[in-house]
Motif scaffolding. Structure first.
Motif, PDB file in Angstrom:
ATOM      1  N   GLY A 150       2.256  -6.711  -7.159  1.00 57.62           N
ATOM      2  CA  GLY A 150       1.928  -6.837  -5.746  1.00 57.62           C
ATOM      3  C   GLY A 150       3.156  -6.751  -4.859  1.00 57.62           C
ATOM      4  O   GLY A 150       3.118  -6.142  -3.780  1.00 57.62           O
ATOM      5  N   VAL A 151       4.260  -7.339  -5.307  1.00 63.76           N
ATOM      6  CA  VAL A 151       5.508  -7.277  -4.545  1.00 63.76           C
ATOM      7  C   VAL A 151       6.020  -5.841  -4.491  1.00 63.76           C
ATOM      8  O   VAL A 151       6.434  -5.345  -3.437  1.00 63.76           O
ATOM      9  CB  VAL A 151       6.570  -8.205  -5.172  1.00 63.76           C
ATOM     10  N   GLU A 152       5.983  -5.172  -5.631  1.00 68.18           N
ATOM     11  CA  GLU A 152       6.426  -3.772  -5.681  1.00 68.18           C
ATOM     12  C   GLU A 152       5.604  -2.910  -4.729  1.00 68.18           C
ATOM     13  O   GLU A 152       6.144  -2.111  -3.947  1.00 68.18           O
ATOM     14  CB  GLU A 152       6.297  -3.245  -7.106  1.00 68.18           C
ATOM     15  N   GLN A 153       4.280  -3.058  -4.778  1.00 68.12           N
ATOM     16  CA  GLN A 153       3.411  -2.253  -3.918  1.00 68.12           C
ATOM     17  C   GLN A 153       3.649  -2.548  -2.448  1.00 68.12           C
ATOM     18  O   GLN A 153       3.668  -1.642  -1.616  1.00 68.12           O
ATOM     19  CB  GLN A 153       1.952  -2.512  -4.302  1.00 68.12           C
ATOM     20  N   ALA A 154       3.848  -3.831  -2.121  1.00 66.19           N
ATOM     21  CA  ALA A 154       4.062  -4.197  -0.726  1.00 66.19           C
ATOM     22  C   ALA A 154       5.332  -3.556  -0.187  1.00 66.19           C
ATOM     23  O   ALA A 154       5.344  -2.970   0.904  1.00 66.19           O
ATOM     24  CB  ALA A 154       4.132  -5.715  -0.592  1.00 66.19           C
ATOM     25  N   HIS A 192      10.267 -13.966  -3.499  1.00 62.99           N
ATOM     26  CA  HIS A 192       8.883 -13.584  -3.776  1.00 62.99           C
ATOM     27  C   HIS A 192       8.452 -13.955  -5.193  1.00 62.99           C
ATOM     28  O   HIS A 192       7.387 -13.523  -5.649  1.00 62.99           O
ATOM     29  CB  HIS A 192       8.689 -12.087  -3.539  1.00 62.99           C
ATOM     30  N   THR A 193       9.263 -14.734  -5.864  1.00 61.10           N
ATOM     31  CA  THR A 193       8.950 -15.173  -7.218  1.00 61.10           C
ATOM     32  C   THR A 193       8.566 -16.641  -7.196  1.00 61.10           C
ATOM     33  O   THR A 193       9.339 -17.477  -6.709  1.00 61.10           O
ATOM     34  CB  THR A 193      10.163 -14.979  -8.146  1.00 61.10           C
ATOM     35  N   PRO A 194       7.396 -16.994  -7.712  1.00 66.55           N
ATOM     36  CA  PRO A 194       6.987 -18.402  -7.741  1.00 66.55           C
ATOM     37  C   PRO A 194       7.858 -19.211  -8.686  1.00 66.55           C
ATOM     38  O   PRO A 194       8.634 -18.656  -9.482  1.00 66.55           O
ATOM     39  CB  PRO A 194       5.535 -18.336  -8.223  1.00 66.55           C
ATOM     40  N   PRO A 195       7.763 -20.531  -8.614  1.00 66.15           N
ATOM     41  CA  PRO A 195       8.610 -21.374  -9.460  1.00 66.15           C
ATOM     42  C   PRO A 195       8.557 -21.020 -10.939  1.00 66.15           C
ATOM     43  O   PRO A 195       9.588 -21.106 -11.627  1.00 66.15           O
ATOM     44  CB  PRO A 195       8.057 -22.779  -9.194  1.00 66.15           C
ATOM     45  N   GLU A 204       1.322 -11.197   6.688  1.00 62.82           N
ATOM     46  CA  GLU A 204       0.707 -11.139   8.010  1.00 62.82           C
ATOM     47  C   GLU A 204       1.604 -10.428   9.017  1.00 62.82           C
ATOM     48  O   GLU A 204       1.110  -9.802   9.962  1.00 62.82           O
ATOM     49  CB  GLU A 204       0.389 -12.544   8.495  1.00 62.82           C
ATOM     50  N   ILE A 205       2.918 -10.527   8.819  1.00 60.16           N
ATOM     51  CA  ILE A 205       3.852  -9.844   9.715  1.00 60.16           C
ATOM     52  C   ILE A 205       3.643  -8.342   9.627  1.00 60.16           C
ATOM     53  O   ILE A 205       3.558  -7.639  10.654  1.00 60.16           O
ATOM     54  CB  ILE A 205       5.299 -10.213   9.353  1.00 60.16           C
ATOM     55  N   TYR A 206       3.535  -7.834   8.411  1.00 57.82           N
ATOM     56  CA  TYR A 206       3.356  -6.399   8.219  1.00 57.82           C
ATOM     57  C   TYR A 206       1.936  -5.951   8.562  1.00 57.82           C
ATOM     58  O   TYR A 206       1.744  -4.839   9.071  1.00 57.82           O
ATOM     59  CB  TYR A 206       3.706  -6.022   6.777  1.00 57.82           C
ATOM     60  N   ARG A 207       0.958  -6.799   8.305  1.00 58.12           N
ATOM     61  CA  ARG A 207      -0.407  -6.440   8.690  1.00 58.12           C
ATOM     62  C   ARG A 207      -0.515  -6.316  10.201  1.00 58.12           C
ATOM     63  O   ARG A 207      -1.264  -5.475  10.716  1.00 58.12           O
ATOM     64  CB  ARG A 207      -1.393  -7.479   8.154  1.00 58.12           C
ATOM     65  N   GLY A 208       0.263  -7.141  10.918  1.00 54.03           N
ATOM     66  CA  GLY A 208       0.291  -7.028  12.367  1.00 54.03           C
ATOM     67  C   GLY A 208       0.914  -5.734  12.847  1.00 54.03           C
ATOM     68  O   GLY A 208       0.697  -5.307  13.987  1.00 54.03           O
ATOM     69  N   MET A 209       1.685  -5.074  11.956  1.00 51.96           N
ATOM     70  CA  MET A 209       2.298  -3.783  12.269  1.00 51.96           C
ATOM     71  C   MET A 209       1.454  -2.618  11.765  1.00 51.96           C
ATOM     72  O   MET A 209       1.854  -1.463  11.887  1.00 51.96           O
ATOM     73  CB  MET A 209       3.687  -3.719  11.640  1.00 51.96           C
ATOM     74  N   GLY A 210       0.296  -2.949  11.167  1.00 49.10           N
ATOM     75  CA  GLY A 210      -0.603  -1.901  10.711  1.00 49.10           C
ATOM     76  C   GLY A 210      -0.511  -1.564   9.241  1.00 49.10           C
ATOM     77  O   GLY A 210      -1.132  -0.596   8.789  1.00 49.10           O
ATOM     78  N   TYR A 211       0.249  -2.354   8.470  1.00 49.24           N
ATOM     79  CA  TYR A 211       0.385  -2.109   7.032  1.00 49.24           C
ATOM     80  C   TYR A 211      -0.528  -3.054   6.256  1.00 49.24           C
ATOM     81  O   TYR A 211      -0.543  -4.257   6.503  1.00 49.24           O
ATOM     82  CB  TYR A 211       1.832  -2.315   6.579  1.00 49.24           C
ATOM     83  N   ASP A 212      -1.271  -2.499   5.325  1.00 50.21           N
ATOM     84  CA  ASP A 212      -2.192  -3.289   4.515  1.00 50.21           C
ATOM     85  C   ASP A 212      -1.456  -3.809   3.279  1.00 50.21           C
ATOM     86  O   ASP A 212      -1.456  -3.177   2.221  1.00 50.21           O
ATOM     87  CB  ASP A 212      -3.395  -2.432   4.106  1.00 50.21           C
ATOM     88  N   VAL A 213      -0.807  -4.952   3.420  1.00 52.03           N
ATOM     89  CA  VAL A 213      -0.032  -5.510   2.312  1.00 52.03           C
ATOM     90  C   VAL A 213      -0.331  -6.999   2.158  1.00 52.03           C
ATOM     91  O   VAL A 213      -0.674  -7.691   3.120  1.00 52.03           O
ATOM     92  CB  VAL A 213       1.485  -5.320   2.504  1.00 52.03           C
ATOM     93  N   ASP A 214      -0.171  -7.469   0.931  1.00 53.61           N
ATOM     94  CA  ASP A 214      -0.213  -8.897   0.628  1.00 53.61           C
ATOM     95  C   ASP A 214       1.146  -9.276   0.062  1.00 53.61           C
ATOM     96  O   ASP A 214       1.599  -8.688  -0.924  1.00 53.61           O
ATOM     97  CB  ASP A 214      -1.309  -9.208  -0.392  1.00 53.61           C
ATOM     98  N   LEU A 215       1.799 -10.240   0.694  1.00 59.63           N
ATOM     99  CA  LEU A 215       3.142 -10.602   0.281  1.00 59.63           C
ATOM    100  C   LEU A 215       3.378 -12.074   0.579  1.00 59.63           C
ATOM    101  O   LEU A 215       3.244 -12.517   1.721  1.00 59.63           O
ATOM    102  CB  LEU A 215       4.173  -9.746   1.012  1.00 59.63           C
ATOM    103  N   ARG A 216       3.718 -12.828  -0.451  1.00 55.04           N
ATOM    104  CA  ARG A 216       3.962 -14.258  -0.298  1.00 55.04           C
ATOM    105  C   ARG A 216       5.427 -14.565  -0.547  1.00 55.04           C
ATOM    106  O   ARG A 216       6.046 -14.008  -1.433  1.00 55.04           O
ATOM    107  CB  ARG A 216       3.084 -15.061  -1.259  1.00 55.04           C
ATOM    108  N   ARG A 217       5.981 -15.482   0.268  1.00 51.42           N
ATOM    109  CA  ARG A 217       7.359 -15.912   0.142  1.00 51.42           C
ATOM    110  C   ARG A 217       7.399 -17.378  -0.259  1.00 51.42           C
ATOM    111  O   ARG A 217       6.654 -18.211   0.286  1.00 51.42           O
ATOM    112  CB  ARG A 217       8.096 -15.745   1.470  1.00 51.42           C
ATOM    113  N   TYR A 218       8.284 -17.677  -1.207  1.00 51.23           N
ATOM    114  CA  TYR A 218       8.436 -19.047  -1.702  1.00 51.23           C
ATOM    115  C   TYR A 218       9.764 -19.622  -1.220  1.00 51.23           C
ATOM    116  O   TYR A 218      10.803 -18.986  -1.358  1.00 51.23           O
ATOM    117  CB  TYR A 218       8.382 -19.071  -3.229  1.00 51.23           C
ATOM    118  N   ASN A 219       9.704 -20.810  -0.653  1.00 52.81           N
ATOM    119  CA  ASN A 219      10.907 -21.497  -0.199  1.00 52.81           C
ATOM    120  C   ASN A 219      11.388 -22.456  -1.278  1.00 52.81           C
ATOM    121  O   ASN A 219      10.575 -23.052  -1.999  1.00 52.81           O
ATOM    122  CB  ASN A 219      10.636 -22.286   1.082  1.00 52.81           C
TER     123      ASN A 219
END
Length: 218
Positions: free
Chosen positions: A9-13, A123-126, A161-176
Protein backbone atom coordinates in the motif's frame (compact mmCIF):
# COMPACT_ATOMS: atom_id res chain seq x y z
CA UNK A 1 12.84 -9.60 15.39
CA UNK A 2 9.12 -9.36 14.70
CA UNK A 3 7.15 -10.54 11.68
CA UNK A 4 7.07 -9.11 8.18
CA UNK A 5 4.99 -6.09 7.17
CA UNK A 6 3.15 -5.70 3.86
CA UNK A 7 4.37 -2.44 2.25
CA UNK A 8 2.42 -2.75 -1.00
CA UNK A 9 0.00 0.00 0.00
CA UNK A 10 2.85 2.39 0.77
CA UNK A 11 4.55 1.59 -2.53
CA UNK A 12 1.33 2.15 -4.49
CA UNK A 13 0.58 5.40 -2.69
CA UNK A 14 3.99 6.92 -3.39
CA UNK A 15 4.00 5.70 -6.97
CA UNK A 16 0.71 7.56 -7.39
CA UNK A 17 1.88 10.84 -5.87
CA UNK A 18 5.58 10.69 -6.80
CA UNK A 19 5.57 13.58 -9.26
CA UNK A 20 3.38 15.83 -7.12
CA UNK A 21 5.43 15.06 -4.01
CA UNK A 22 8.74 15.75 -5.75
CA UNK A 23 7.40 19.01 -7.19
CA UNK A 24 6.23 20.13 -3.74
CA UNK A 25 9.50 19.14 -2.01
CA UNK A 26 12.22 19.79 -4.62
CA UNK A 27 14.95 20.53 -2.07
CA UNK A 28 15.53 20.99 1.68
CA UNK A 29 13.81 24.37 1.99
CA UNK A 30 10.99 22.68 3.96
CA UNK A 31 13.44 21.49 6.62
CA UNK A 32 13.84 23.46 9.83
CA UNK A 33 17.37 24.76 10.47
CA UNK A 34 17.59 22.44 13.49
CA UNK A 35 16.74 19.45 11.29
CA UNK A 36 19.45 20.37 8.81
CA UNK A 37 21.92 20.92 11.65
CA UNK A 38 21.50 17.24 12.54
CA UNK A 39 21.99 16.24 8.89
CA UNK A 40 25.13 18.38 8.76
CA UNK A 41 26.46 16.82 11.97
CA UNK A 42 25.82 13.36 10.55
CA UNK A 43 27.62 14.18 7.29
CA UNK A 44 30.55 15.67 9.19
CA UNK A 45 30.85 12.57 11.40
CA UNK A 46 30.88 10.24 8.40
CA UNK A 47 33.42 12.33 6.50
CA UNK A 48 35.65 12.69 9.56
CA UNK A 49 35.94 8.90 9.76
CA UNK A 50 37.69 8.92 6.39
CA UNK A 51 35.06 7.39 4.07
CA UNK A 52 32.21 9.64 2.88
CA UNK A 53 29.85 6.95 1.56
CA UNK A 54 26.25 7.19 2.76
CA UNK A 55 23.15 5.13 2.07
CA UNK A 56 20.02 7.31 1.89
CA UNK A 57 17.51 4.59 2.79
CA UNK A 58 14.02 5.67 1.81
CA UNK A 59 15.40 8.46 -0.36
CA UNK A 60 12.18 9.36 -2.18
CA UNK A 61 13.02 11.61 -5.12
CA UNK A 62 16.52 12.23 -3.75
CA UNK A 63 16.37 15.72 -2.29
CA UNK A 64 18.40 14.78 0.81
CA UNK A 65 20.73 12.70 -1.35
CA UNK A 66 21.52 15.85 -3.30
CA UNK A 67 21.94 17.86 -0.10
CA UNK A 68 24.42 15.36 1.32
CA UNK A 69 26.30 15.26 -1.97
CA UNK A 70 26.68 19.02 -1.68
CA UNK A 71 28.24 18.46 1.74
CA UNK A 72 30.95 16.26 0.27
CA UNK A 73 29.36 12.84 0.76
CA UNK A 74 29.18 10.00 -1.77
CA UNK A 75 25.51 9.04 -1.64
CA UNK A 76 23.55 6.05 -2.88
CA UNK A 77 19.79 6.02 -2.51
CA UNK A 78 17.14 3.31 -2.26
CA UNK A 79 13.38 3.60 -2.04
CA UNK A 80 10.40 1.26 -2.10
CA UNK A 81 8.62 3.30 -4.80
CA UNK A 82 9.70 2.84 -8.43
CA UNK A 83 7.99 6.14 -9.21
CA UNK A 84 10.10 7.99 -6.69
CA UNK A 85 13.28 6.31 -7.92
CA UNK A 86 12.45 7.20 -11.52
CA UNK A 87 12.12 10.86 -10.52
CA UNK A 88 15.35 10.71 -8.47
CA UNK A 89 17.24 9.34 -11.47
CA UNK A 90 15.90 12.09 -13.72
CA UNK A 91 16.77 14.80 -11.21
CA UNK A 92 20.23 13.44 -10.34
CA UNK A 93 21.52 11.10 -13.06
CA UNK A 94 25.02 11.30 -11.59
CA UNK A 95 23.89 9.49 -8.41
CA UNK A 96 23.01 5.80 -7.96
CA UNK A 97 19.38 5.07 -7.06
CA UNK A 98 17.63 1.70 -6.89
CA UNK A 99 14.33 0.21 -5.77
CA UNK A 100 14.60 -1.67 -2.47
CA UNK A 101 12.80 -2.17 0.83
CA UNK A 102 14.20 -0.93 4.12
CA UNK A 103 13.61 -4.40 5.53
CA UNK A 104 15.69 -6.12 2.82
CA UNK A 105 18.56 -3.87 1.77
CA UNK A 106 20.50 -5.25 -1.23
CA UNK A 107 23.98 -4.71 0.22
CA UNK A 108 26.49 -6.89 2.05
CA UNK A 109 27.00 -6.35 5.74
CA UNK A 110 29.31 -3.52 6.73
CA UNK A 111 29.05 -1.69 3.40
CA UNK A 112 28.40 1.91 4.48
CA UNK A 113 30.06 4.26 6.98
CA UNK A 114 26.75 6.16 7.12
CA UNK A 115 23.07 5.26 6.77
CA UNK A 116 20.22 7.77 6.85
CA UNK A 117 16.56 6.99 7.55
CA UNK A 118 15.14 10.46 6.97
CA UNK A 119 11.38 10.23 7.61
CA UNK A 120 11.44 6.76 6.06
CA UNK A 121 10.41 4.77 9.15
CA UNK A 122 7.13 6.68 9.48
CA UNK A 123 4.91 4.41 7.36
CA UNK A 124 5.97 1.25 9.16
CA UNK A 125 3.91 0.12 12.17
CA UNK A 126 5.63 -0.86 15.41
CA UNK A 127 5.70 -4.53 14.40
CA UNK A 128 8.10 -3.75 11.53
CA UNK A 129 10.47 -1.32 13.22
CA UNK A 130 12.93 -3.85 14.63
CA UNK A 131 13.52 -5.26 11.16
CA UNK A 132 14.29 -1.82 9.73
CA UNK A 133 16.83 -1.00 12.43
CA UNK A 134 18.39 -4.44 12.20
CA UNK A 135 18.92 -3.96 8.45
CA UNK A 136 20.36 -0.48 8.91
CA UNK A 137 22.74 -1.81 11.55
CA UNK A 138 23.69 -4.76 9.34
CA UNK A 139 24.85 -2.62 6.41
CA UNK A 140 26.70 -0.16 8.68
CA UNK A 141 30.42 -0.76 9.00
CA UNK A 142 31.93 -0.85 12.50
CA UNK A 143 31.97 2.65 13.97
CA UNK A 144 29.51 3.88 11.33
CA UNK A 145 26.71 6.38 11.96
CA UNK A 146 22.94 6.16 11.54
CA UNK A 147 20.71 9.25 11.32
CA UNK A 148 16.95 8.87 11.82
CA UNK A 149 14.34 11.60 11.27
CA UNK A 150 10.66 11.20 12.18
CA UNK A 151 7.53 12.87 13.53
CA UNK A 152 7.60 12.86 17.32
CA UNK A 153 4.67 11.56 19.33
CA UNK A 154 2.38 8.58 19.68
CA UNK A 155 -0.31 6.92 17.63
CA UNK A 156 -0.92 7.19 13.91
CA UNK A 157 -2.53 9.51 11.39
CA UNK A 158 -4.29 9.06 8.06
CA UNK A 159 -2.09 11.24 5.83
CA UNK A 160 -3.77 9.90 2.73
CA UNK A 161 -6.46 12.52 3.27
CA UNK A 162 -3.96 15.20 2.24
CA UNK A 163 -3.46 13.56 -1.14
CA UNK A 164 -7.12 12.68 -1.56
CA UNK A 165 -7.83 16.38 -1.12
CA UNK A 166 -5.51 16.93 -4.11
CA UNK A 167 -7.43 14.42 -6.20
CA UNK A 168 -5.26 11.33 -5.66
CA UNK A 169 -6.93 8.09 -4.62
CA UNK A 170 -4.45 6.83 -2.04
CA UNK A 171 -4.46 5.25 1.40
CA UNK A 172 -1.45 6.14 3.50
CA UNK A 173 -0.95 5.95 7.25
CA UNK A 174 1.84 7.59 9.25
CA UNK A 175 3.08 6.30 12.60
CA UNK A 176 4.54 8.62 15.21
CA UNK A 177 7.23 7.50 17.65
CA UNK A 178 8.90 9.06 20.66
CA UNK A 179 12.65 9.57 20.78
CA UNK A 180 12.86 7.04 23.59
CA UNK A 181 11.06 4.44 21.48
CA UNK A 182 13.43 4.98 18.57
CA UNK A 183 16.42 4.84 20.90
CA UNK A 184 15.15 1.52 22.19
CA UNK A 185 14.80 0.08 18.67
CA UNK A 186 18.28 1.24 17.72
CA UNK A 187 19.70 -0.09 20.96
CA UNK A 188 18.18 -3.51 20.29
CA UNK A 189 20.01 -3.44 16.95
CA UNK A 190 23.28 -2.80 18.79
CA UNK A 191 23.59 0.94 18.12
CA UNK A 192 24.55 3.60 20.67
CA UNK A 193 22.80 6.97 20.81
CA UNK A 194 25.11 9.93 20.14
CA UNK A 195 22.65 12.83 20.01
CA UNK A 196 18.98 13.67 19.71
CA UNK A 197 17.01 16.74 18.70
CA UNK A 198 13.33 17.07 19.62
CA UNK A 199 11.48 20.23 18.63
CA UNK A 200 7.95 21.52 18.78
CA UNK A 201 5.77 21.64 15.68
CA UNK A 202 5.78 24.74 13.51
CA UNK A 203 2.37 26.22 12.58
CA UNK A 204 2.31 24.27 9.31
CA UNK A 205 3.19 20.98 11.03
CA UNK A 206 0.79 18.66 12.82
CA UNK A 207 3.36 17.12 15.13
CA UNK A 208 6.72 17.79 16.68
CA UNK A 209 9.81 16.54 14.88
CA UNK A 210 12.79 14.51 16.02
CA UNK A 211 16.14 13.48 14.61
CA UNK A 212 18.58 11.13 16.28
CA UNK A 213 22.18 10.15 15.62
CA UNK A 214 23.47 6.68 16.50
CA UNK A 215 26.79 4.90 16.15
CA UNK A 216 27.66 1.27 15.57
CA UNK A 217 30.26 -0.42 17.79
CA UNK A 218 33.80 0.05 16.47
Amino acid sequence: MTGSVDFRGVEQAYDTVAEAYADHFPDTSAEHSLDLAMVDAFAAAVIAAGDPRILDAGCGAGRLSRYLTGRGCLVEGVDLSPGMIARARRESPELAFSVASLTDLPFPGGTFPGVMLWYSIIHTPPAGQDRIFAEAARVLRPGGHLLVGFQHGRGSRDVGEIYRGMGYDVDLRRYNYTADEVAGRAGTAGLREVARMVRQARPEERDGQSSMLFRAPA
